[in-house]
Design a protein around this motif. Structure first.
Motif, PDB file in Angstrom:
ATOM      1  N   GLY A   6       0.767  -1.234   0.000  1.00 26.33           N
ATOM      2  CA  GLY A   6       0.000   0.000   0.000  1.00 26.33           C
ATOM      3  C   GLY A   6       0.801   1.288   0.000  1.00 26.33           C
ATOM      4  N   PRO A   7       1.748   1.491   0.949  1.00 26.85           N
ATOM      5  CA  PRO A   7       2.436   2.784   1.005  1.00 26.85           C
ATOM      6  C   PRO A   7       3.141   3.144  -0.298  1.00 26.85           C
ATOM      7  N   ARG A   8       3.763   2.179  -0.944  1.00 27.16           N
ATOM      8  CA  ARG A   8       4.450   2.466  -2.213  1.00 27.16           C
ATOM      9  C   ARG A   8       3.418   2.856  -3.283  1.00 27.16           C
ATOM     10  N   ILE A   9       2.319   2.153  -3.333  1.00 26.07           N
ATOM     11  CA  ILE A   9       1.302   2.489  -4.340  1.00 26.07           C
ATOM     12  C   ILE A   9       0.745   3.880  -4.057  1.00 26.07           C
ATOM     13  N   ALA A  10       0.536   4.183  -2.787  1.00 17.77           N
ATOM     14  CA  ALA A  10       0.006   5.511  -2.451  1.00 17.77           C
ATOM     15  C   ALA A  10       0.968   6.591  -2.950  1.00 17.77           C
ATOM     16  N   ALA A  11       2.260   6.365  -2.768  1.00 19.06           N
ATOM     17  CA  ALA A  11       3.248   7.352  -3.227  1.00 19.06           C
ATOM     18  C   ALA A  11       3.270   7.434  -4.753  1.00 19.06           C
ATOM     19  N   ILE A  12       3.149   6.278  -5.400  1.00 14.06           N
ATOM     20  CA  ILE A  12       3.106   6.268  -6.869  1.00 14.06           C
ATOM     21  C   ILE A  12       1.866   7.026  -7.349  1.00 14.06           C
ATOM     22  N   ALA A  13       0.741   6.796  -6.668  1.00 11.64           N
ATOM     23  CA  ALA A  13      -0.509   7.448  -7.071  1.00 11.64           C
ATOM     24  C   ALA A  13      -0.375   8.967  -6.969  1.00 11.64           C
ATOM     25  N   ARG A  14       0.272   9.435  -5.899  1.00 15.05           N
ATOM     26  CA  ARG A  14       0.450  10.900  -5.752  1.00 15.05           C
ATOM     27  C   ARG A  14       1.332  11.428  -6.882  1.00 15.05           C
ATOM     28  N   ALA A  15       2.389  10.682  -7.213  1.00 13.14           N
ATOM     29  CA  ALA A  15       3.290  11.131  -8.285  1.00 13.14           C
ATOM     30  C   ALA A  15       2.551  11.199  -9.624  1.00 13.14           C
TER      31      ALA A  15
END
Ligand SMILES: Cc1ncc(COP(=O)(O)O)c(C=O)c1O
Length: 412
Positions: A6-15
């Motif tokens: 989750g945390p990595r995907i959340a960061a990717i989503a923001r980018a």
């Protein structure tokens, strides 16, 4: 099921948001995860070359990225038209993992420049040999046309007792004697040349080992008992066939068995593909943990009730025995689950749970497919991202790669 991805995907989503990538569905390939997975496969193979299973990628640019690594050697392809297509685009070593009955394409293989040297066909009986000879009778090998390269597939499924069998139904060639007999049949046909063997221990490589309870214990025992059986049978068959023909390659294993397959002296190369992507089914192995590299973002398009949000699309159910493990993993936000009566739907997928209360129309829910290559058949391309997600190394979009489908090439 939800994951720690989750945390990595959340960061990717923001980018992606920051850079204006708002179209959905979107398939995002995390190059950092892909490269880390490639390094991990190389480590696990311990110096035995890795042949990249193209069915588990179906993106030419990712195949090329993997092939540029010194630990890899060639492609394990899934259809003959695909093999020819890859060779015409510069791949020079393709082992076709499954037999073909495409007479017209076998003829093309003989006529296109450079393909005969680059492609090896899989056989497991005289029917395929006779078909190849008949298909190419008027195209006899000569000074300018070498014979068709073929490899024998050996069945290494595990059958510890009559009526009990673990592994895929593949080749009828099970014993060293049968393999040597088929090798002699190949040697008797000048149009063909035996160059390799392949044996895939699906009951080890393709079966996860984290199931709990008596079933999980039984699976782990089966895998432990099967390993020496595979090694012995593969060694005996390879030795028997080497009496008949020189073998350039002996291929075995998959992402789930790299260590044990690579440790066998009879094996010259291992196969792997899924481990580069780290799909949902590969969360269930004990000895290795690929990083999730492929993320599928879907739009919330309505909120039919409390704690329900509905996604457009999502019905990407994996092949194999139907069951909950074939559904996508809901990776982000955490805490969502499928509706039991709908699961992953063709055009609409409701997701349930308290977390759904926070979702608004236009938000994105991120899924991971259960298998590595199949998502490529649902999308024209993957958006590439990389970066640690720190101020010094922010996550950024690096480009886009077409899938096979995006290149107009659907093979299966
Ligand atoms: C012949 C063969 N080798 C290897 C593999 C393993 O591929 P992966 O590493 O993607 O699990 C497969 C997968 O089905 C296969 O059919």
């Amino acid at each position: 099921m939800t994951t720690a991805a989750g945390p990595r995907i959340a960061a990717i989503a923001r980018a992606l948001d920051d850079e204006g990538y708002r179209e959905r569905p979107i398939a995002v390939l995390d190059l950092d995860a892909f490269d880390a997975n490639l390094e991990d496969l190389a480590r696990r193979a311990g110096g035995t070359p890795i042949r990249i299973a193209s069915k588990s990628l179906r993106v030419r640019g990712l195949l090329e990225r993997a092939l540029a690594h010194p630990a890899t050697r060639g492609v394990l392809a899934f259809t003959l038209p695909e093999a020819l297509w890859l060779v015409q685009r510069g791949v020079d070593d393709v082992l076709l993992a499954y037999p073909t009955a495409e007479i017209g394409v076998i003829r093309s293989l003989c006529m296109l420049p450079g393909t005969l040297e680059a492609v090896t066909l899989m056989v497991d009986g005289t029917a395929q040999l006779d078909m190849m000879v008949a298909a190419t009778r008027d195209l006899r090998p000569g000074r300018d046309r070498p014979p068709l390269r073929v490899a024998i597939e050996l069945d290494v499924s595990y059958a510890p007792a009559p009526g009990l069998r673990f592994g895929a139904h593949r080749s009828p060639v099970r014993t060293a004697e049968q393999a040597a007999a088929l090798a002699r049949e190949i040697a008797a046909r000048p149009a063909l040349r035996l160059v390799g063997m392949m044996a895939y221990e699906g009951q080890i490589a393709g079966v996860t080992d984290t199931a709990r309870g008596p079933y999980g214990a039984a699976v782990r025992t089966m895998k432990r008992l099967s390993r020496p059986d595979v090694a012995r049978r593969r060694a005996e068959a390879v030795a028997a066939v080497r009496e008949v023909a020189d073998l350039e390659l002996v291929n075995g294993g998959g992402t789930g068995s790299l260590e044990s397959t690579a440790a066998e002296p009879a094996v010259t190369e291992v196969a792997a593909g899924s481990g580069l992507i780290g799909p949902g089914l590969f969360d269930g192995y004990r000895d290795f943990t690929p990083r999730p590299a492929l993320h599928l973002g879907l739009s919330v398009v309505r909120r039919p009730a409390r704690e329900v949000a509905t996604l457009l699309g999502g019905g990407w159910v994996a092949s194999g025995p139907p069951g909950p493990d074939r559904l996508p993993t809901i990776a982000h936000p955490a805490g969502l689950r499928f509706a039991p009566q709908e699961a992953a739907g063709e055009v609409q997928t409701p997701v349930l749970g308290p977390e759904a209360e926070r979702l608004r129309v236009g938000d994105t829910v991120w899924l991971r497919h259960a298998k590595a290559g199949e998502p490529a058949e649902h999308t024209n391309g993957y958006v590439l991202v990389a970066g640690a997600g720190t101020d010094a190394d922010p996550i950024r979009v690096q480009g886009w790669l077409p899938t096979y489908r995006g290149e107009g090439a659907v093979f299966l």
